[in-house]
Design a protein around this motif. Structure first.
Motif, PDB file in Angstrom:
ATOM      1  N   GLY A   1     -32.365 -51.364  15.960  1.00 58.00           N
ATOM      2  CA  GLY A   1     -33.245 -51.316  14.796  1.00 58.00           C
ATOM      3  C   GLY A   1     -34.471 -50.458  15.066  1.00 58.00           C
ATOM      4  O   GLY A   1     -34.649 -49.944  16.169  1.00 58.00           O
ATOM      5  N   PRO A   2     -35.334 -50.317  14.062  1.00 59.21           N
ATOM      6  CA  PRO A   2     -36.418 -49.338  14.151  1.00 59.21           C
ATOM      7  C   PRO A   2     -37.603 -49.724  15.028  1.00 59.21           C
ATOM      8  O   PRO A   2     -38.425 -48.870  15.338  1.00 59.21           O
ATOM      9  N   GLY A   3     -37.749 -50.985  15.407  1.00 58.66           N
ATOM     10  CA  GLY A   3     -38.898 -51.332  16.252  1.00 58.66           C
ATOM     11  C   GLY A   3     -39.233 -52.806  16.207  1.00 58.66           C
ATOM     12  O   GLY A   3     -39.347 -53.433  17.254  1.00 58.66           O
TER      13      GLY A   3
ATOM     14  N   TYR B   1     -25.317 -44.430  15.841  1.00 58.39           N
ATOM     15  CA  TYR B   1     -24.644 -43.195  15.425  1.00 58.39           C
ATOM     16  C   TYR B   1     -25.531 -42.288  14.572  1.00 58.39           C
ATOM     17  O   TYR B   1     -25.048 -41.307  14.007  1.00 58.39           O
ATOM     18  N   VAL B   2     -26.828 -42.607  14.459  1.00 57.63           N
ATOM     19  CA  VAL B   2     -27.735 -41.705  13.735  1.00 57.63           C
ATOM     20  C   VAL B   2     -28.576 -40.961  14.774  1.00 57.63           C
ATOM     21  O   VAL B   2     -29.521 -41.518  15.340  1.00 57.63           O
ATOM     22  N   PHE B   3     -28.215 -39.726  15.054  1.00 58.16           N
ATOM     23  CA  PHE B   3     -28.945 -38.853  15.980  1.00 58.16           C
ATOM     24  C   PHE B   3     -29.253 -39.441  17.354  1.00 58.16           C
ATOM     25  O   PHE B   3     -30.203 -39.023  17.986  1.00 58.16           O
TER      26      PHE B   3
ATOM     27  N   ILE C   1     -30.175 -51.048  12.045  1.00 63.07           N
ATOM     28  CA  ILE C   1     -30.951 -50.532  10.912  1.00 63.07           C
ATOM     29  C   ILE C   1     -31.616 -49.244  11.357  1.00 63.07           C
ATOM     30  O   ILE C   1     -32.417 -49.235  12.298  1.00 63.07           O
ATOM     31  N   SER C   2     -31.277 -48.159  10.684  1.00 63.77           N
ATOM     32  CA  SER C   2     -31.859 -46.875  11.079  1.00 63.77           C
ATOM     33  C   SER C   2     -33.311 -46.783  10.627  1.00 63.77           C
ATOM     34  O   SER C   2     -33.662 -47.238   9.530  1.00 63.77           O
ATOM     35  N   SER C   3     -34.126 -46.156  11.469  1.00 65.23           N
ATOM     36  CA  SER C   3     -35.526 -45.928  11.086  1.00 65.23           C
ATOM     37  C   SER C   3     -35.591 -45.105   9.804  1.00 65.23           C
ATOM     38  O   SER C   3     -36.517 -45.253   9.012  1.00 65.23           O
ATOM     39  N   ALA C   4     -34.582 -44.258   9.595  1.00 63.96           N
ATOM     40  CA  ALA C   4     -34.594 -43.364   8.435  1.00 63.96           C
ATOM     41  C   ALA C   4     -34.583 -44.137   7.120  1.00 63.96           C
ATOM     42  O   ALA C   4     -35.051 -43.637   6.096  1.00 63.96           O
TER      43      ALA C   4
ATOM     44  N   TYR D   1     -44.370 -44.873  14.339  1.00 67.72           N
ATOM     45  CA  TYR D   1     -44.079 -46.234  14.833  1.00 67.72           C
ATOM     46  C   TYR D   1     -43.700 -47.180  13.690  1.00 67.72           C
ATOM     47  O   TYR D   1     -44.203 -48.311  13.609  1.00 67.72           O
ATOM     48  N   ALA D   2     -42.827 -46.722  12.823  1.00 67.53           N
ATOM     49  CA  ALA D   2     -42.440 -47.537  11.669  1.00 67.53           C
ATOM     50  C   ALA D   2     -41.927 -48.906  12.109  1.00 67.53           C
ATOM     51  O   ALA D   2     -41.197 -49.009  13.101  1.00 67.53           O
ATOM     52  N   SER D   3     -42.345 -49.928  11.398  1.00 65.74           N
ATOM     53  CA  SER D   3     -41.934 -51.338  11.578  1.00 65.74           C
ATOM     54  C   SER D   3     -42.518 -51.995  12.824  1.00 65.74           C
ATOM     55  O   SER D   3     -42.190 -53.122  13.130  1.00 65.74           O
TER      56      SER D   3
ATOM     57  N   PRO E   1     -43.067 -41.010  17.984  1.00 72.61           N
ATOM     58  CA  PRO E   1     -41.955 -40.940  17.043  1.00 72.61           C
ATOM     59  C   PRO E   1     -42.436 -41.162  15.613  1.00 72.61           C
ATOM     60  O   PRO E   1     -43.148 -42.109  15.333  1.00 72.61           O
ATOM     61  N   ALA E   2     -42.022 -40.261  14.760  1.00 73.55           N
ATOM     62  CA  ALA E   2     -42.453 -40.363  13.364  1.00 73.55           C
ATOM     63  C   ALA E   2     -41.354 -39.859  12.432  1.00 73.55           C
ATOM     64  O   ALA E   2     -40.518 -39.037  12.817  1.00 73.55           O
ATOM     65  N   LEU E   3     -41.405 -40.382  11.222  1.00 80.61           N
ATOM     66  CA  LEU E   3     -40.474 -39.985  10.170  1.00 80.61           C
ATOM     67  C   LEU E   3     -41.237 -39.108   9.195  1.00 80.61           C
ATOM     68  O   LEU E   3     -42.364 -39.449   8.823  1.00 80.61           O
TER      69      LEU E   3
HETATM   70  N1  SAH Z   1     -30.886 -43.684  16.062  1.00 79.11           N
HETATM   71  C1  SAH Z   1     -32.271 -43.634  15.596  1.00 79.11           C
HETATM   72  C2  SAH Z   1     -32.818 -42.213  15.566  1.00 79.11           C
HETATM   73  C3  SAH Z   1     -32.845 -41.552  16.941  1.00 79.11           C
HETATM   74  S1  SAH Z   1     -33.614 -39.977  16.893  1.00 79.11           S
HETATM   75  C4  SAH Z   1     -32.353 -44.303  14.233  1.00 79.11           C
HETATM   76  O1  SAH Z   1     -31.319 -44.583  13.606  1.00 79.11           O
HETATM   77  O2  SAH Z   1     -33.466 -44.597  13.810  1.00 79.11           O
HETATM   78  C5  SAH Z   1     -35.278 -40.371  17.307  1.00 79.11           C
HETATM   79  C6  SAH Z   1     -36.187 -40.086  16.125  1.00 79.11           C
HETATM   80  O3  SAH Z   1     -36.074 -41.123  15.161  1.00 79.11           O
HETATM   81  C7  SAH Z   1     -37.653 -40.040  16.467  1.00 79.11           C
HETATM   82  O4  SAH Z   1     -38.035 -38.780  16.950  1.00 79.11           O
HETATM   83  C8  SAH Z   1     -38.273 -40.328  15.107  1.00 79.11           C
HETATM   84  O5  SAH Z   1     -38.231 -39.184  14.277  1.00 79.11           O
HETATM   85  C9  SAH Z   1     -37.315 -41.338  14.536  1.00 79.11           C
HETATM   86  N2  SAH Z   1     -37.728 -42.735  14.786  1.00 79.11           N
HETATM   87  C10 SAH Z   1     -37.024 -43.676  15.426  1.00 79.11           C
HETATM   88  N3  SAH Z   1     -37.684 -44.851  15.415  1.00 79.11           N
HETATM   89  C11 SAH Z   1     -38.825 -44.634  14.735  1.00 79.11           C
HETATM   90  C12 SAH Z   1     -39.923 -45.451  14.349  1.00 79.11           C
HETATM   91  N4  SAH Z   1     -39.979 -46.748  14.662  1.00 79.11           N
HETATM   92  N5  SAH Z   1     -40.920 -44.879  13.644  1.00 79.11           N
HETATM   93  C13 SAH Z   1     -40.880 -43.590  13.298  1.00 79.11           C
HETATM   94  N6  SAH Z   1     -39.879 -42.775  13.624  1.00 79.11           N
HETATM   95  C14 SAH Z   1     -38.857 -43.290  14.325  1.00 79.11           C
END
Ligand code: SAH
Length: 262
Positions: A12-14, A93-95, A118-121, A199-201, A227-229
């Motif tokens: 998950g995202p954090g 599987y997301v990047f 859960i993807s951060s995206a 640092y989402a979430s 890390p940022a979106l």
């Molecule tokens: N598999 C991960 C993505 C890996 S690539 C996913 O599904 O979220 C790594 C990139 O994801 C970071 O450079 C940033 O752009 C983004 N990312 C991942 N976690 C993040 C978070 N908590 N806050 C902001 N961006 C995040």
């Protein structure tokens, strides 16, 4: 010795409590956990006392453990009969190069499972108050990497500028101005709303908003970094109304039982 197994688990995202029930169960059963930098350390506390925990975290622009060595570690421990968890930020599987890790396991004839996360995206944006789609503003979303692949840009920014959906860019911070410029050149209005969520979430989540023309200045002023979106599109305007204060749920020690996971 019989072969072990590898679980590619999305953390998950954090916010640690955003892990899936199955993912948490895998962590608690693992002999070995191989994790990335973006994984919440609270999740590692859920492992058994004698679980071997290996950090293969990559700092931005710095790869302490190359991908082939990570693949080799997965193979080594699974071959030795261990229950291995490959714990990755967001969805595996997301990047996250999860596909390459799974390919290697398949090549070696090793058993593996993917536990989506859960993807951060998507989930990370939700925590910032931004819905990735909205009936009135965006009927599609496109998640792309801003990272150059062997020096080449894998994206056709001009084509992406023509798609009237939400654009979510991961790993794009070092190229933010250039990307915004390319989207404007491709025909997107310079006034298109943009948000950058760091640092989402997580408790240290921060966000700035602007437009394609101004966002790089906001990012600089507020010292926002990876890390940022980066999210581009009309849905960014909903943030003012939809922002909420998240209350992470505690991960309890109650036993979770999943069939077939020893
Ligand atoms: N598999 C991960 C993505 C890996 S690539 C996913 O599904 O979220 C790594 C990139 O994801 C970071 O450079 C940033 O752009 C983004 N990312 C991942 N976690 C993040 C978070 N908590 N806050 C902001 N961006 C995040």
């Amino acid at each position: 010795m019989s072969k072990g197994k590898v679980w590619l688990v999305g953390a998950g995202p954090g916010d640690a409590s955003l892990i899936t029930v199955k993912g948490l169960h895998c962590i608690r059963r693992a002999d070995v956990i191989i994790h990335d930098r973006l994984v919440n350390p609270d999740l590692l506390k859920q492992a058994e006392k004698n679980c071997l925990i290996i950090d293969v975290g990559k700092m931005p622009n710095h790869h302490p453990i190359p991908q082939d060595q990570i693949n080799a570690l997965l193979v080594k421990y699974a071959m030795a009969g261990q229950q291995v968890v490959r714990l990755k930020g967001g969805d595996p599987y997301v990047f996250g190069r999860g596909g390459e890790e799974a390919e290697q396991l398949a090549r070696e004839g090793l058993t593996f499972e993917v536990v989506p996360g859960i993807s951060s995206a998507i989930g990370g944006l939700a925590y910032a108050g931004i819905p990735v789609t909205h009936r009135n503003y965006s009927s599609s979303f496109h998640v792309v990497t801003g990272h150059l692949c062997q020096g080449n840009d894998p994206q056709n920014w001009h084509a992406l500028a023509q798609i009237h959906g939400t654009l979510v860019i991961l790993m794009g911070m070092t190229r933010l101005s250039e990307i915004c410029q390319k989207l404007i050149e491709g025909g997107m209005s310079a006034q298109t709303p943009v948000a950058v969520v760091m640092y989402a979430s997580q408790p240290r989540q921060r966000m700035v908003k602007g437009t394609l023309a101004t966002i790089h200045l906001e990012v600089e002023r507020e010292k926002i970094h990876a890390p940022a979106l980066i999210v581009v599109g009309e849905v960014v305007n909903l943030q003012e109304v939809l922002a909420f204060a998240a209350t992470p749920a505690a991960i309890t020690t109650d036993e979770i039982h999943c069939e077939n996971i020893e």
